[in-house]
Design an enzyme around this catalytic site. Structure first.
Site, PDB file in Angstrom:
ATOM      1  N   ASP A  11       2.919  -9.436  73.892  1.00  0.00           N
ATOM      2  CA  ASP A  11       2.049  -9.500  74.880  1.00  0.00           C
ATOM      3  C   ASP A  11       1.378 -10.858  74.993  1.00  0.00           C
ATOM      4  OD1 ASP A  11      -0.099  -8.523  76.859  1.00  0.00           O
ATOM      5  OD2 ASP A  11      -1.353  -8.736  75.150  1.00  0.00           O
ATOM      6  N   ASP A  13      -1.634 -12.323  76.726  1.00  0.00           N
ATOM      7  CA  ASP A  13      -3.259 -12.291  76.761  1.00  0.00           C
ATOM      8  C   ASP A  13      -4.110 -11.455  75.579  1.00  0.00           C
ATOM      9  OD1 ASP A  13      -3.725 -14.024  78.869  1.00  0.00           O
ATOM     10  OD2 ASP A  13      -3.757 -12.522  80.338  1.00  0.00           O
TER      11      ASP A  13
HETATM   12  P1  B16 Z   1      -3.067 -11.752  86.266  1.00  0.00           P
HETATM   13  P2  B16 Z   1      -1.399  -9.102  79.298  1.00  0.00           P
HETATM   14  C1  B16 Z   1      -2.968  -9.122  81.518  1.00  0.00           C
HETATM   15  O1  B16 Z   1      -2.122  -9.660  80.621  1.00  0.00           O
HETATM   16  C2  B16 Z   1      -4.505  -8.923  81.208  1.00  0.00           C
HETATM   17  O2  B16 Z   1      -4.742  -8.574  79.741  1.00  0.00           O
HETATM   18  C3  B16 Z   1      -5.545  -8.508  81.948  1.00  0.00           C
HETATM   19  O3  B16 Z   1      -6.698  -8.549  81.992  1.00  0.00           O
HETATM   20  C4  B16 Z   1      -4.906  -9.041  83.536  1.00  0.00           C
HETATM   21  O4  B16 Z   1      -5.773  -8.351  84.621  1.00  0.00           O
HETATM   22  C5  B16 Z   1      -3.492  -8.841  83.824  1.00  0.00           C
HETATM   23  O5  B16 Z   1      -2.911  -9.630  82.706  1.00  0.00           O
HETATM   24  C6  B16 Z   1      -2.997  -9.454  85.029  1.00  0.00           C
HETATM   25  O6  B16 Z   1      -3.258 -10.703  85.097  1.00  0.00           O
HETATM   26  O7  B16 Z   1      -4.153 -11.453  87.443  1.00  0.00           O
HETATM   27  O8  B16 Z   1      -3.047 -13.077  85.973  1.00  0.00           O
HETATM   28  O9  B16 Z   1      -1.699 -11.166  87.113  1.00  0.00           O
HETATM   29  O10 B16 Z   1      -2.311  -8.855  78.204  1.00  0.00           O
HETATM   30  O11 B16 Z   1      -0.557  -8.130  79.730  1.00  0.00           O
HETATM   31  O12 B16 Z   1      -0.952 -10.509  78.698  1.00  0.00           O
HETATM   32 MG    MG Z   2      -3.061  -8.396  76.163  1.00  0.00          MG
END
Ligand code: B16
Ligand code: MG
Length: 214
Positions: A11, A13
């Protein structure tokens, strides 16, 4: 405990780097403008959740109903705020622990891939200097169903030609642990609401703990 695996899917974030504070600030700017209460506790529910699903969680506290077009515009506004904030990120946001562990895992012969819900994945990787590092990237631009659906991890595994049963997923979100298990993969929990959620195969003590179990 040792896990015999061929690929490790990370993953982004909350695992490779931390963008939570920028997500929070960007959603907060939107919520304040709309007069909707939003705090860090609500923000915790957005971990690993898609952009539109995150917006729906924020709008739970709204007294107004919004049209699908208005919601699209709100999500776009948040994303503009967010991308502006992401410009603050640099290779200094990649810790030595994460970089050294990734380098050692590569040396040991694992395929290393990304499985992120974020549509900003490639931009974030470029900010932290990892644009060309991973063997494959599957992200929010590849999928129609967000975690806890396993789609993003299955695409990531398929891109490197490794059977899901031979993949381990590293996740900080419970939704990501659920996705890994639904995809028939080994789920390694690191921090967040993934740790101790009860569905994971192993709780990592730290990122570098990967070197003890793989
Ligand atoms: P975006 P991951 C996720 O990333 C985030 O944890 C989540 O908080 C966010 O809403 C989602 O990506 C979408 O992100 O708006 O940049 O498309 O943890 O799956 O790497
Ligand atoms: Mg994450």
């Amino acid at each position: 405990m040792k896990f015999e695996k061929k690929a490790i899917i990370f993953d982004l974030d909350g695992v490779i780097c931390f963008t939570d504070k920028y997500h929070y600030q960007a959603w907060k700017m939107l919520a304040d403008r709309l007069g909707i209460y939003f705090d860090e506790k609500i923000n915790n529910r957005l971990r690993g959740v898609s952009r539109m699903a995150s917006l729906e969680i924020i709008l739970e506290r709204s007294t107004k109903e919004y049209t699908p077009e208005e919601k699209e515009a709100f999500a776009a506004e948040k994303n503009e705020n967010y991308r502006e904030l992401l410009k603050n990120m640099s290779p200094a946001d990649l810790s030595d622990e994460v970089k050294n562990t990734l380098d050692e895992l590569r040396r040991r012969g694992y395929k290393l891939t990304i499985g992120s819900s974020s549509k900003n994945t490639k931009f974030i990787l470029s900010r932290i200097g990892l644009s060309d590092f991973f063997d494959a990237i599957a992200d929010g631009t590849d999928i129609t169903r967000s975690k806890p659906d396993p789609e993003v991890f299955l695409i990531s595994a398929a891109k490197v030609g490794i059977d899901p049963a031979d993949c381990a997923v590293v996740e900080d979100a419970k939704a990501g642990i659920q996705a890994a298990k639904a995809g028939g993969m080994t789920a390694l929990a690191l921090f967040g609401d993934a740790a101790g959620c009860g569905l994971e195969d192993y709780d990592l003590a730290s990122f570098s703990d990967l070197l003890n179990i793989l």
